[in-house]
Enzyme design. Structure first.
Site, PDB file in Angstrom:
ATOM      1  N   ARG A  37       6.720  10.058 -13.199  1.00  0.00           N
ATOM      2  CA  ARG A  37       6.765   9.940 -11.741  1.00  0.00           C
ATOM      3  C   ARG A  37       7.786  10.891 -11.129  1.00  0.00           C
ATOM      4  NH1 ARG A  37       3.080   8.517  -8.833  1.00  0.00           N
ATOM      5  NH2 ARG A  37       4.147   7.209  -7.331  1.00  0.00           N
ATOM      6  N   ASN A  92      -4.269   9.375 -10.955  1.00  0.00           N
ATOM      7  CA  ASN A  92      -3.053   9.927 -10.345  1.00  0.00           C
ATOM      8  C   ASN A  92      -2.516  11.044 -11.231  1.00  0.00           C
ATOM      9  OD1 ASN A  92      -0.240  10.229  -9.443  1.00  0.00           O
ATOM     10  ND2 ASN A  92      -0.673   8.427  -8.219  1.00  0.00           N
ATOM     11  N   HIS A 182      -5.031   8.331   1.949  1.00  0.00           N
ATOM     12  CA  HIS A 182      -5.400   7.876   0.597  1.00  0.00           C
ATOM     13  C   HIS A 182      -4.780   6.521   0.297  1.00  0.00           C
ATOM     14  CE1 HIS A 182      -1.370   9.545  -0.159  1.00  0.00           C
ATOM     15  NE2 HIS A 182      -1.334   8.880  -1.299  1.00  0.00           N
ATOM     16  N   GLN A 184      -3.953   3.803  -3.321  1.00  0.00           N
ATOM     17  CA  GLN A 184      -3.775   3.867  -4.779  1.00  0.00           C
ATOM     18  C   GLN A 184      -4.136   2.523  -5.386  1.00  0.00           C
ATOM     19  OE1 GLN A 184      -0.090   5.978  -6.115  1.00  0.00           O
ATOM     20  NE2 GLN A 184       0.431   5.967  -3.953  1.00  0.00           N
ATOM     21  N   GLU A 325      18.915  -8.085   2.611  1.00  0.00           N
ATOM     22  CA  GLU A 325      17.573  -8.375   2.080  1.00  0.00           C
ATOM     23  C   GLU A 325      17.536  -8.173   0.572  1.00  0.00           C
ATOM     24  OE1 GLU A 325      18.146  -6.520   4.774  1.00  0.00           O
ATOM     25  OE2 GLU A 325      16.963  -7.377   6.414  1.00  0.00           O
TER      26      GLU A 325
END
Ligand SMILES: [Zn+2]
Ligand SMILES: [Zn+2]
Ligand SMILES: [Zn+2]
Length: 349
Positions: A37, A92, A182, A184, A325
């Site tokens: 990635r 991908n 797009h 995924q 958070e």
């Protein structure tokens, strides 16, 4: 993106032979560690650079810039990996998971890991360089939804997989690295914790009340009306009572259905129209915000569930998730969902 971090990625990062799932030993949470990635395009500026049609890998005519297509809705006389398509699905180029191999479990004392195998596909939602699903024709959005369904059905055939997560990132703030419209799809060998929590909560409600909690909420919301964004005969768009984010909106089928891929072809058109309407309202009323959406559906490898009810969650990005958070899992939402719904209801499209 931070320049020093980019430099670290390009000069110092040692690639792993294979991606890995690692389980947090304290809470029931899996992390994917995948160095592939790190190769994907990262922008160093605040905004996505406007890609020209000529160098966008998703534009029609540039099919050679992507891996070999897995599926496409295309003109009958056209050939795979050529122009003439309306929606195109490719693996991908920088997958989070390896396509081949078995999801073997490894254990080192307290630490569990699973080989990072699964599917990671990109669904290119239109042939022309358009950024917004809301601006595609209704007919085109129907084709997109048809493709979502087809690919989830295809993942069901892969016995290694337990879950199909279909999601969309729009805008740099929402994590998009390519602006061409797009979505995924990631096929996982386990059910992710967010879905497991929903499944468990819904199963508990069924146990106590003998009905689906989502069906229950739908009838309450339809009666109360103040959190409804819009409805069609078979679908409803609502801002949930405990929305975590401003203008968080869920779209649900009115009749009980646990699996998105069980959507009848006849309902696809109607789902496409309500999805497009909600996105158009967000775009028109709030200046085309960055957003994420995803489909929460029952696991691939289980029969229809009485307790669970699929839905699509749209989470606009108006502020970053910050320290409180991250530290608590508790979100501070500045816009009451009733006011968000009223505003979106009144937004003309
Ligand atoms: Zn493009
Ligand atoms: Zn239900
Ligand atoms: Zn959900």
């Amino acid at each position: 993106m931070n320049r020093a971090f980019l430099e670290f990625l390009s000069r110092h990062l040692l690639p792993l032979a294979n991606p890995q799932f690692r389980k947090d030993p304290i809470v029931d949470r899996w992390v994917i560690v995948s160095t592939d990635r790190a190769q994907r395009p990262f922008s160093s500026h605040g905004d996505t650079a406007p890609a020209a049609k000529t160098d966008c890998p998703f534009c029609e005519g540039n099919e050679r810039a992507t891996p070999t297509e897995a599926f496409a809705l295309r003109d009958r006389q056209s050939s795979p990996n050529q122009s003439g398509w309306q929606v195109r699905v490719v693996p991908n180029k920088f997958p989070a998971l390896a396509a081949l191999g078995d999801a073997n479990l490894h254990n080192e004392g307290t630490y569990d890991s699973i080989d990072g195998v699964g599917a990671h596909e990109v669904i290119v939602e239109c042939p022309q360089h358009e950024k917004s699903l809301a601006r595609l024709s209704h007919q085109q959005v129907s084709k997109v939804v048809t493709t979502y369904r087809e690919r989830l059905l295809a993942l069901k055939e892969d016995r290694r997989l337990a879950y199909g997560m279909l999601f969309k990132n729009v805008g740099e703030a929402a994590g998009a690295s390519i602006e061409h419209c797009h979505a995924q799809l990631i096929g996982l060998p386990m059910v992710p914790v967010m879905v497991r929590d929903e499944l468990a909560g819904a199963a508990k409600f069924l146990d106590r009340h003998q009905r689906c909690i989502f069906c229950d909420l739908l009838s309450r919301e339809l009666a109360a009306k103040h959190r409804i964004v819009c409805t069609t005969e078979r679908f409803i768009a609502v801002t949930p009572f405990a929305s975590r984010f401003s203008f968080e909106t869920w779209v649900l089928p009115r009749t009980h259905q646990s699996h998105f891929e069980d959507l009848e072809p006849a309902d696809i058109d109607e789902f496409a129209s309500i999805l497009k309407a909600v996105l158009m309202k967000l775009d028109a009323g709030l200046g085309r915000p960055a957003y994420n959406y995803f489909i929460h559906t029952a696991p691939l490898n289980v029969p229809p569930q009485e307790s669970y009810h699929w839905h699509l969650e749209i989470l606009p990005c108006f502020s970053r998730v910050a320290g409180f958070e991250w530290g608590t899992g508790c979100y501070i939402n500045p816009v009451p969902p009733e006011q968000a719904a009223a505003f979106l209801r009144g937004t003309e499209i």
